[in-house]
Write a protein that holds these residues in place. Structure first.
Motif, PDB file in Angstrom:
ATOM      1  N   LEU A 199       0.694  -1.163  -0.133  1.00 36.62           N
ATOM      2  CA  LEU A 199       0.008   0.038  -0.100  1.00 36.62           C
ATOM      3  C   LEU A 199       0.751   1.262  -0.031  1.00 36.62           C
ATOM      4  CD1 LEU A 199      -2.776  -0.770   2.712  1.00 36.62           C
ATOM      5  CD2 LEU A 199      -2.815  -1.500   0.233  1.00 36.62           C
ATOM      6  N   THR A 200       0.353   2.244  -0.754  1.00 41.03           N
ATOM      7  CA  THR A 200       1.001   3.710  -0.582  1.00 41.03           C
ATOM      8  C   THR A 200       0.762   4.306   0.679  1.00 41.03           C
ATOM      9  OG1 THR A 200      -0.636   4.590  -1.948  1.00 41.03           O
ATOM     10  CG2 THR A 200       1.295   3.623  -3.036  1.00 41.03           C
ATOM     11  N   GLY A 201       1.495   4.991   0.973  1.00 46.32           N
ATOM     12  CA  GLY A 201       1.096   5.567   2.616  1.00 46.32           C
ATOM     13  C   GLY A 201       1.102   4.956   3.574  1.00 46.32           C
ATOM     14  N   GLY A 202       0.316   5.078   4.624  1.00 45.28           N
ATOM     15  CA  GLY A 202       0.079   4.373   5.918  1.00 45.28           C
ATOM     16  C   GLY A 202      -0.819   3.362   5.860  1.00 45.28           C
ATOM     17  N   GLN A 203      -0.785   2.743   6.949  1.00 47.43           N
ATOM     18  CA  GLN A 203      -1.712   1.688   7.246  1.00 47.43           C
ATOM     19  C   GLN A 203      -3.334   2.366   7.074  1.00 47.43           C
ATOM     20  OE1 GLN A 203      -1.164  -0.466  10.819  1.00 47.43           O
ATOM     21  NE2 GLN A 203       0.915  -1.226  10.453  1.00 47.43           N
ATOM     22  N   ARG A 204      -4.136   1.500   6.545  1.00 56.52           N
ATOM     23  CA  ARG A 204      -5.546   1.817   6.211  1.00 56.52           C
ATOM     24  C   ARG A 204      -6.482   0.732   6.784  1.00 56.52           C
ATOM     25  NH1 ARG A 204      -3.117   3.787   1.814  1.00 56.52           N
ATOM     26  NH2 ARG A 204      -4.006   2.411   0.312  1.00 56.52           N
ATOM     27  N   PRO A 205      -7.515   0.905   7.099  1.00 53.27           N
ATOM     28  CA  PRO A 205      -8.570  -0.117   7.593  1.00 53.27           C
ATOM     29  C   PRO A 205      -8.855  -0.988   6.193  1.00 53.27           C
ATOM     30  CG  PRO A 205      -9.631   2.043   8.430  1.00 53.27           C
ATOM     31  CD  PRO A 205      -8.300   2.371   7.401  1.00 53.27           C
ATOM     32  N   PHE A 206      -9.010  -2.332   6.734  1.00 48.05           N
ATOM     33  CA  PHE A 206      -9.287  -3.153   5.429  1.00 48.05           C
ATOM     34  C   PHE A 206     -10.382  -4.294   6.179  1.00 48.05           C
ATOM     35  CE2 PHE A 206      -6.131  -5.247   8.196  1.00 48.05           C
ATOM     36  CZ  PHE A 206      -6.597  -6.512   8.240  1.00 48.05           C
ATOM     37  N   LYS A 207     -10.947  -4.965   4.850  1.00 44.23           N
ATOM     38  CA  LYS A 207     -11.901  -6.039   5.180  1.00 44.23           C
ATOM     39  C   LYS A 207     -11.789  -7.147   4.382  1.00 44.23           C
ATOM     40  CE  LYS A 207     -17.099  -6.241   4.984  1.00 44.23           C
ATOM     41  NZ  LYS A 207     -18.322  -5.851   4.542  1.00 44.23           N
ATOM     42  N   VAL A 208     -12.052  -8.561   4.819  1.00 42.15           N
ATOM     43  CA  VAL A 208     -11.822  -9.743   4.171  1.00 42.15           C
ATOM     44  C   VAL A 208     -13.008 -10.519   3.993  1.00 42.15           C
ATOM     45  CG1 VAL A 208     -10.463 -11.606   3.942  1.00 42.15           C
ATOM     46  CG2 VAL A 208      -9.297  -9.724   5.130  1.00 42.15           C
ATOM     47  N   SER A 209     -13.237 -11.288   2.786  1.00 43.75           N
ATOM     48  CA  SER A 209     -14.421 -11.746   2.566  1.00 43.75           C
ATOM     49  C   SER A 209     -14.162 -12.927   1.538  1.00 43.75           C
ATOM     50  CB  SER A 209     -15.685 -11.060   2.232  1.00 43.75           C
ATOM     51  OG  SER A 209     -15.107 -10.168   1.179  1.00 43.75           O
ATOM     52  N   VAL A 210     -15.168 -14.074   1.448  1.00 46.21           N
ATOM     53  CA  VAL A 210     -14.643 -15.018   0.719  1.00 46.21           C
ATOM     54  C   VAL A 210     -15.955 -15.025  -0.221  1.00 46.21           C
ATOM     55  CG1 VAL A 210     -14.634 -17.631   0.425  1.00 46.21           C
ATOM     56  CG2 VAL A 210     -13.371 -16.451   2.231  1.00 46.21           C
ATOM     57  N   LEU A 211     -15.637 -15.344  -1.795  1.00 40.31           N
ATOM     58  CA  LEU A 211     -16.781 -15.358  -2.778  1.00 40.31           C
ATOM     59  C   LEU A 211     -16.563 -16.786  -3.184  1.00 40.31           C
ATOM     60  CD1 LEU A 211     -16.485 -12.034  -4.559  1.00 40.31           C
ATOM     61  CD2 LEU A 211     -18.184 -12.663  -2.636  1.00 40.31           C
ATOM     62  N   SER A 212     -17.969 -17.309  -3.679  1.00 46.81           N
ATOM     63  CA  SER A 212     -17.663 -18.716  -4.225  1.00 46.81           C
ATOM     64  C   SER A 212     -17.917 -18.544  -5.971  1.00 46.81           C
ATOM     65  CB  SER A 212     -18.760 -19.818  -3.630  1.00 46.81           C
ATOM     66  OG  SER A 212     -19.908 -19.190  -3.653  1.00 46.81           O
ATOM     67  N   ASN A 213     -17.866 -19.865  -6.460  1.00 50.14           N
ATOM     68  CA  ASN A 213     -18.129 -20.004  -7.904  1.00 50.14           C
ATOM     69  C   ASN A 213     -17.872 -18.940  -8.792  1.00 50.14           C
ATOM     70  OD1 ASN A 213     -19.517 -22.609  -7.272  1.00 50.14           O
ATOM     71  ND2 ASN A 213     -21.275 -21.064  -6.474  1.00 50.14           N
ATOM     72  N   PRO A 214     -16.470 -18.729  -8.998  1.00 48.89           N
ATOM     73  CA  PRO A 214     -15.352 -19.689  -8.596  1.00 48.89           C
ATOM     74  C   PRO A 214     -14.994 -19.008  -7.093  1.00 48.89           C
ATOM     75  CG  PRO A 214     -14.657 -18.159 -10.153  1.00 48.89           C
ATOM     76  CD  PRO A 214     -16.018 -17.804 -10.256  1.00 48.89           C
ATOM     77  N   THR A 215     -13.998 -19.841  -6.540  1.00 48.33           N
ATOM     78  CA  THR A 215     -13.564 -19.401  -5.181  1.00 48.33           C
ATOM     79  C   THR A 215     -12.645 -18.044  -5.205  1.00 48.33           C
ATOM     80  OG1 THR A 215     -13.702 -21.865  -4.406  1.00 48.33           O
ATOM     81  CG2 THR A 215     -12.385 -20.151  -3.064  1.00 48.33           C
ATOM     82  N   ARG A 216     -12.902 -17.145  -4.525  1.00 43.52           N
ATOM     83  CA  ARG A 216     -12.028 -15.935  -4.447  1.00 43.52           C
ATOM     84  C   ARG A 216     -11.891 -15.441  -3.001  1.00 43.52           C
ATOM     85  NH1 ARG A 216     -16.337 -13.325  -7.890  1.00 43.52           N
ATOM     86  NH2 ARG A 216     -17.331 -15.094  -7.346  1.00 43.52           N
ATOM     87  N   LEU A 217     -10.767 -15.031  -2.741  1.00 45.11           N
ATOM     88  CA  LEU A 217     -10.708 -14.353  -1.508  1.00 45.11           C
ATOM     89  C   LEU A 217     -10.439 -12.597  -1.888  1.00 45.11           C
ATOM     90  CD1 LEU A 217      -9.898 -14.677   1.497  1.00 45.11           C
ATOM     91  CD2 LEU A 217      -7.716 -14.138   0.815  1.00 45.11           C
ATOM     92  N   VAL A 218     -11.310 -12.022  -1.140  1.00 41.53           N
ATOM     93  CA  VAL A 218     -11.426 -10.644  -1.385  1.00 41.53           C
ATOM     94  C   VAL A 218     -11.073  -9.672  -0.265  1.00 41.53           C
ATOM     95  CG1 VAL A 218     -13.067  -8.547  -1.940  1.00 41.53           C
ATOM     96  CG2 VAL A 218     -13.523 -10.942  -2.823  1.00 41.53           C
ATOM     97  N   VAL A 219     -10.170  -8.817  -0.633  1.00 44.42           N
ATOM     98  CA  VAL A 219      -9.433  -7.912   0.508  1.00 44.42           C
ATOM     99  C   VAL A 219      -9.794  -6.514  -0.154  1.00 44.42           C
ATOM    100  CG1 VAL A 219      -7.378  -7.134   1.708  1.00 44.42           C
ATOM    101  CG2 VAL A 219      -7.684  -9.444   1.138  1.00 44.42           C
ATOM    102  N   ASP A 220     -10.585  -5.710   0.664  1.00 43.04           N
ATOM    103  CA  ASP A 220     -11.092  -4.173   0.315  1.00 43.04           C
ATOM    104  C   ASP A 220     -10.222  -3.560   1.415  1.00 43.04           C
ATOM    105  OD1 ASP A 220     -12.900  -5.151  -1.433  1.00 43.04           O
ATOM    106  OD2 ASP A 220     -14.582  -5.401   0.173  1.00 43.04           O
ATOM    107  N   VAL A 221      -9.509  -2.642   0.837  1.00 39.93           N
ATOM    108  CA  VAL A 221      -8.602  -1.526   1.692  1.00 39.93           C
ATOM    109  C   VAL A 221      -9.085  -0.222   1.424  1.00 39.93           C
ATOM    110  CG1 VAL A 221      -6.476  -0.828   1.986  1.00 39.93           C
ATOM    111  CG2 VAL A 221      -6.847  -3.272   1.226  1.00 39.93           C
ATOM    112  N   ALA A 222      -9.395   0.508   2.497  1.00 38.65           N
ATOM    113  CA  ALA A 222     -10.023   1.787   2.490  1.00 38.65           C
ATOM    114  C   ALA A 222      -8.696   2.725   1.743  1.00 38.65           C
ATOM    115  CB  ALA A 222     -10.117   2.566   3.929  1.00 38.65           C
ATOM    116  N   ARG A 223      -9.275   3.869   0.959  1.00 41.79           N
ATOM    117  CA  ARG A 223      -8.384   4.694   0.548  1.00 41.79           C
ATOM    118  C   ARG A 223      -7.873   5.821   1.325  1.00 41.79           C
ATOM    119  NH1 ARG A 223     -10.337   5.885  -5.805  1.00 41.79           N
ATOM    120  NH2 ARG A 223     -10.156   3.573  -6.390  1.00 41.79           N
TER     121      ARG A 223
END
Length: 223
Positions: A199-223
């Motif tokens: 990430l550019t800059g400092g630490q930012r809040p994030f959120k993790v989730s899982v999607l299926s069909n197909p299997t995906r791991l999702v990481v959302d990071v605040a700007r």
């Protein structure tokens, strides 16, 4: 058509896997990376919600702040704290080898999507680290960024000799986001695949989730 580079990100050999169409690379709100996750085991401990919703990108107001205060404009569930499945470090369902990673902007946050070949529900751990140190070798990986989120996923298969390596995000998809790098996960060390989101800059809040069909791991990071 833009040609994707093929860069191995884990010290393994690869199994034949078809690389998905580049149309999915941007991870836009109308794409397949937006449905709510179906895995009930993905429960970040510091979150009030572990599921991304279709309305997230439409209802979130853009924010230029890169500080934790930006979370005021984000959907519920974003945090600076480590997020993991309840049974981590127990191995999860088999997700196969990694296919690719994608990056896309969603208003007040940026989304990183790791896609896998099989349909198992993964176990995961995502947290900030001081340096991107590779499992097994203990060597520092060359991952662009000022701070890093370590992404660990199980159970990732050992690729076979003839498999193409997983695709990293296209460089143009990183432009305008706070993501400097998000190498794909290809294989795993003792069943655990590893990547780092720079990430550019400092630490930012994030959120993790899982999607299926197909299997995906999702990481959302605040700007």
């Amino acid at each position: 058509m833009t040609t994707r580079r093929r860069t191995p990100t884990v010290r393994t050999l690869g199994v034949g896997v078809s690389v998905l169409a580049l149309a999915a690379v941007a991870g836009c709100s109308s794409g397949p990376d937006d449905p709510s996750p179906t895995s009930s085991s993905a429960a970040p401990p510091a979150s009030t919600s572990s599921s991304p919703t279709d309305s997230a990108s439409a209802s979130s107001s853009p924010s230029e702040s890169s500080s934790p205060s930006a979370s005021a404009s984000l959907p519920a569930g974003f945090s600076l704290d480590e997020q993991s499945t309840a049974d981590w470090p127990a191995l999860g369902g088999r997700v196969g080898i990694g296919i690719e990673s994608r990056v896309g902007g969603h208003g007040s946050y940026d989304r990183v999507v790791y896609q896998f070949a099989r349909d198992g529900a993964p176990s995961y751990r995502v947290h900030y680290v001081d340096e991107p140190i590779q499992d097994g070798s203990g060597e520092r990986k060359d991952v662009a960024g000022d701070v890093w989120l370590e992404v660990l996923v199980s159970t990732v298969d050992m690729p076979g000799e003839s498999a193409p390596t997983a695709d990293d995000p296209l460089p143009e998809t990183l432009e305008g986001t706070g993501i400097a790098a998000a190498p794909a996960i290809w294989g795993g060390f003792e069943g655990v695949g590893q990547s780092f989101i720079g990430l550019t800059g400092g630490q930012r809040p994030f959120k993790v989730s899982v999607l299926s069909n197909p299997t995906r791991l999702v990481v959302d990071v605040a700007r």
